[in-house]
Design an enzyme around this catalytic site. Structure first.
Site, mmCIF file in Angstrom:
data_model
loop_
_atom_site.group_PDB
_atom_site.id
_atom_site.type_symbol
_atom_site.label_atom_id
_atom_site.label_comp_id
_atom_site.label_asym_id
_atom_site.label_seq_id
_atom_site.Cartn_x
_atom_site.Cartn_y
_atom_site.Cartn_z
ATOM 1 N N GLU A 175 -8.757 -4.851 10.026
ATOM 2 C CA GLU A 175 -8.178 -6.123 9.597
ATOM 3 C C GLU A 175 -9.174 -7.255 9.905
ATOM 4 O OE1 GLU A 175 -5.060 -6.366 8.344
ATOM 5 O OE2 GLU A 175 -4.686 -4.227 8.564
ATOM 6 N N GLU A 207 8.842 9.659 10.087
ATOM 7 C CA GLU A 207 7.653 10.517 10.165
ATOM 8 C C GLU A 207 6.349 9.747 9.971
ATOM 9 O OE1 GLU A 207 7.317 14.216 10.658
ATOM 10 O OE2 GLU A 207 5.543 13.073 11.197
ATOM 11 N N THR A 225 0.834 -1.214 0.000
ATOM 12 C CA THR A 225 0.000 0.000 0.000
ATOM 13 C C THR A 225 0.868 1.263 0.000
ATOM 14 O OG1 THR A 225 -1.607 -1.237 1.279
ATOM 15 C CG2 THR A 225 -1.890 1.135 1.251
ATOM 16 N N VAL A 226 1.820 1.337 0.912
ATOM 17 C CA VAL A 226 2.624 2.560 1.039
ATOM 18 C C VAL A 226 3.717 2.605 -0.036
ATOM 19 C CG1 VAL A 226 3.994 3.986 2.611
ATOM 20 C CG2 VAL A 226 2.170 2.539 3.536
ATOM 21 N N LYS A 230 2.197 3.800 18.747
ATOM 22 C CA LYS A 230 2.398 5.177 18.269
ATOM 23 C C LYS A 230 2.661 6.107 19.451
ATOM 24 C CE LYS A 230 -0.638 4.240 14.369
ATOM 25 N NZ LYS A 230 -2.044 4.235 13.948
ATOM 26 N N ILE A 233 0.065 12.814 9.132
ATOM 27 C CA ILE A 233 0.162 14.014 9.989
ATOM 28 C C ILE A 233 1.623 14.227 10.384
ATOM 29 C CG2 ILE A 233 -0.557 15.071 12.167
ATOM 30 C CD1 ILE A 233 -3.061 13.347 12.106
ATOM 31 N N ASP A 271 -2.205 -0.839 18.753
ATOM 32 C CA ASP A 271 -1.663 0.006 17.684
ATOM 33 C C ASP A 271 -1.476 1.442 18.193
ATOM 34 O OD1 ASP A 271 -1.261 0.629 14.677
ATOM 35 O OD2 ASP A 271 -2.872 1.989 15.253
ATOM 36 N N GLY A 330 -12.786 -2.074 4.606
ATOM 37 C CA GLY A 330 -11.315 -2.193 4.549
ATOM 38 C C GLY A 330 -10.614 -1.347 5.600
HETATM 39 N N1 LIG Z 1 -0.940 1.153 5.097
HETATM 40 C C1 LIG Z 1 -0.981 2.234 5.868
HETATM 41 O O1 LIG Z 1 -1.949 3.011 5.836
HETATM 42 C C2 LIG Z 1 0.161 2.546 6.785
HETATM 43 C C3 LIG Z 1 0.119 3.739 7.567
HETATM 44 C C4 LIG Z 1 1.194 4.052 8.396
HETATM 45 C C5 LIG Z 1 2.275 3.179 8.472
HETATM 46 N N2 LIG Z 1 2.261 2.019 7.734
HETATM 47 C C6 LIG Z 1 3.404 1.129 7.859
HETATM 48 O O2 LIG Z 1 4.048 1.021 6.584
HETATM 49 C C7 LIG Z 1 4.619 -0.279 6.451
HETATM 50 C C8 LIG Z 1 4.087 -0.918 5.166
HETATM 51 O O3 LIG Z 1 2.681 -1.032 5.281
HETATM 52 P P1 LIG Z 1 1.775 -1.443 4.013
HETATM 53 O O4 LIG Z 1 0.371 -1.168 4.435
HETATM 54 O O5 LIG Z 1 2.289 -0.821 2.780
HETATM 55 O O6 LIG Z 1 2.007 -3.023 3.969
HETATM 56 P P2 LIG Z 1 1.592 -4.037 2.819
HETATM 57 O O7 LIG Z 1 0.612 -3.447 1.899
HETATM 58 O O8 LIG Z 1 1.269 -5.316 3.498
HETATM 59 O O9 LIG Z 1 2.963 -4.232 2.022
HETATM 60 C C9 LIG Z 1 4.065 -4.927 2.541
HETATM 61 C C10 LIG Z 1 5.106 -5.097 1.462
HETATM 62 O O10 LIG Z 1 6.218 -5.790 2.029
HETATM 63 C C11 LIG Z 1 6.566 -6.849 1.167
HETATM 64 N N3 LIG Z 1 7.144 -7.943 1.933
HETATM 65 C C12 LIG Z 1 6.557 -8.668 2.928
HETATM 66 N N4 LIG Z 1 7.414 -9.606 3.374
HETATM 67 C C13 LIG Z 1 8.538 -9.466 2.652
HETATM 68 C C14 LIG Z 1 9.763 -10.156 2.623
HETATM 69 N N5 LIG Z 1 9.995 -11.184 3.428
HETATM 70 N N6 LIG Z 1 10.700 -9.753 1.752
HETATM 71 C C15 LIG Z 1 10.475 -8.726 0.907
HETATM 72 N N7 LIG Z 1 9.335 -8.031 0.881
HETATM 73 C C16 LIG Z 1 8.374 -8.405 1.742
HETATM 74 C C17 LIG Z 1 5.284 -7.286 0.494
HETATM 75 O O11 LIG Z 1 5.615 -7.959 -0.697
HETATM 76 P P3 LIG Z 1 4.474 -8.439 -1.768
HETATM 77 O O12 LIG Z 1 3.879 -7.182 -2.340
HETATM 78 O O13 LIG Z 1 5.244 -9.187 -2.813
HETATM 79 O O14 LIG Z 1 3.516 -9.275 -0.998
HETATM 80 C C18 LIG Z 1 4.619 -5.929 0.268
HETATM 81 O O15 LIG Z 1 5.075 -5.350 -0.922
HETATM 82 C C19 LIG Z 1 4.257 -1.031 7.742
HETATM 83 O O16 LIG Z 1 5.309 -0.917 8.656
HETATM 84 C C20 LIG Z 1 3.041 -0.285 8.254
HETATM 85 O O17 LIG Z 1 2.882 -0.376 9.653
HETATM 86 C C21 LIG Z 1 1.235 1.692 6.898
#
Ligand SMILES: NC(=O)c1ccc[n+]([C@@H]2O[C@H](COP(=O)([O-])OP(=O)(O)OC[C@H]3O[C@@H](n4cnc5c(N)ncnc54)[C@H](OP(=O)(O)O)[C@@H]3O)[C@@H](O)[C@H]2O)c1
Length: 441
Positions: free
Chosen positions: A192, A131, A14-15, A207, A138, A203, A189
């Site tokens: 979880e 950040e 997602t990010v 933070k 924010i 969570d 969505g």
């Molecule tokens: N989503 C939000 O709104 C949000 C907000 C604030 C902070 N965050 C933080 O940002 C981070 C990412 O969140 P996200 O929502 O983007 O997560 P996500 O959508 O689940 O994406 C995780 C990514 O990591 C990859 N990955 C997982 N295991 C791996 C491994 N062993 N080796 C290499 N790549 C691996 C996945 O690969 P595949 O794509 O191939 O499966 C995917 O691309 C987290 O720490 C989360 O807490 C997220």
């Protein structure tokens, strides 16, 4: 500074995907603002063949994020995988050992290893920026670390979990139960499949732990945070709060007290007139009270790919410009040991909902328990329910009636002892509901 800043991007979810789009869309402007072009030199994710919303065919691919973190072809390692340990921790450590700057959005990693990683970054003379890890889009980390450098913070509190705020907002607006609103959040969505981490407050605690470290200059101690979630909140509580001039919000609160730093996460009654009471849906908000500037309130999207990528990019831009600020706004070695003020020392007003048997002496027993612990009552609301009947004309004796008490400021220990006594007296039909009241300004 190099004449181009090369990123190694681990995580294309997602990010990560939003960050790729942001760089694609704003690359030219960023080069002007930062004085150096920013490019993606290598990427890593779990499944190379996965169909994605972004085209990654032009980037050098790494199956292993640790190999990407060590690769000399990039200057900044951007960790967007997630998880407190495992590959996220290994790759961040590998990047710092290779003398690279690190940007991460990973609150779990920082809540557990933040101080050790900040020390490693300082020893290597590089930045570790985060950040996006607290409240997504924010800019609260920069606000605390940079804009408020000349202030002493007394209290920081906020709505840090959009899922919980969405559920509480829907419960109030649509008169639904916690379970119904959780299901709606899952369909949209926002929650979880396993919502416990969000709704039980963990969570928010991660933070809050990061915000506390920066705001008060103390080592992170996520384990010491008192945590209560929102699953016990009922429509009766939401309705009573409304009638009494409050809203119920899941707040993370850290405050400086005579006994130490109090850190707590729990459902909280906030006056309707307060800034946080007006934050609805998935929006987050954080208020900081400090000595010179007074109160600041920041609100906005606490999650979502684009908003989070915006914060990730602000960290990358700092590195591109050569701005280096300690991870927690001061050298990691100068963070003071965290001195905990336990929840039993908390002082404040309380909302108490009792299901009281309608029998002589029951109310007097409650009043006595309160008086025995020096608790003064600001208001008492007794709602009479129509008696249930077993057969026409035969009311069930002693049907429980809801009674709501609002206390003046007292201590947590007094409230808990009084409620234990009330439970033992046997005049109530179920365990009492207790919600802390937070006052502002
Ligand atoms: N989503 C939000 O709104 C949000 C907000 C604030 C902070 N965050 C933080 O940002 C981070 C990412 O969140 P996200 O929502 O983007 O997560 P996500 O959508 O689940 O994406 C995780 C990514 O990591 C990859 N990955 C997982 N295991 C791996 C491994 N062993 N080796 C290499 N790549 C691996 C996945 O690969 P595949 O794509 O191939 O499966 C995917 O691309 C987290 O720490 C989360 O807490 C997220």
């Amino acid at each position: 500074m190099p004449d181009v800043l090369r990123l190694g991007l681990a995580g294309l979810g997602t990010v990560g995907a939003s960050l790729v789009q942001l760089i694609d869309r704003h690359g030219n402007d960023l080069a002007v603002r930062c004085g150096v072009p920013i490019t993606i030199a290598g990427v890593s994710a779990r499944h190379r063949q996965k169909s994605r919303s972004i085209d990654v065919s032009g980037f050098k691919w790494f199956d292993d994020p640790v190999a990407l973190a060590r690769d000399p072809g990039n200057d900044v390692f951007v960790e967007l995988i997630g998880g407190a340990n495992g590959i996220a921790l290994d790759s961040v450590k590998a990047a710092l050992s290779s003398g690279k700057h690190v940007v991460t959005a990973n609150k779990a990693l920082l809540a557990e290893h933040g101080v050790a990683l900040a020390r490693q970054a300082e020893n290597a003379g590089v930045s570790l920026n985060f950040e996006a890890a607290a409240a997504g889009g924010i800019p609260i980390i920069k606000t605390l670390r940079e804009a408020l450098a000349g202030n002493t913070v007394g209290r920081i509190y906020g709505i840090l979990n959009g899922t919980c705020n969405y559920i509480l907002t829907r419960m109030e607006q649509d008169h639904l139960s916690f379970g119904e609103c959780l299901t709606a959040a899952q369909h949209l969505g926002y929650a979880e499949a396993d919502p416990a981490f969000d709704v039980e407050g963990h969570d928010t605690a991660h933070k809050l732990a990061l915000l506390t470290a920066i705001a008060f200059g103390t080592a992170i101690d996520a384990e010491s945070i008192y945590v209560e979630g929102i699953s016990s909140i009922t429509p009766a509580d939401i309705e009573a709060a409304d009638e009494l001039g409050y809203r119920i919000k899941l707040l993370g609160v850290a405050s400086r007290t005579d006994s130490g730093i109090e850190q707590r996460v729990h459902p909280t009654m906030v006056p309707k007139s307060s800034a946080v009471a007006r934050i609805d849906g998935v929006t987050n908000a954080i208020a900081v009270e400090s000595d010179f500037v007074g109160q600041l309130v920041l609100s906005g999207p606490g999650a979502g790919g684009d908003a989070t990528a915006s914060s990730v990019m602000s960290d990358i831009a700092d590195i591109a410009r050569g701005d280096k600020i300690g991870t927690f706004g001061r050298p990691a070695t100068s963070l003071e040991p965290y001195r905990r003020a336990g929840i039993r020392l908390h002082e404040g007003g309380y909302y108490i909902r009792l299901s009281l048997y309608d029998r002589p002496g029951a109310f007097a027993a409650i009043a006595k328990r309160m008086a025995d612990h020096n608790i003064s009552l600001e208001s008492i609301v007794q709602r009479r329910r129509a008696p249930r009947t077993t057969a026409p004309g035969h009311p069930v004796p002693e049907a429980p009636q809801p009674v709501i008490l609002i206390t003046y400021e007292t201590t947590e220990v007094a409230i808990r002892e009084a409620l234990d006594g009330i439970l033992r007296d046997g005049h109530i039909a179920e365990a009492p509901q207790m919600i802390r009241i937070e006052q502002f300004g």
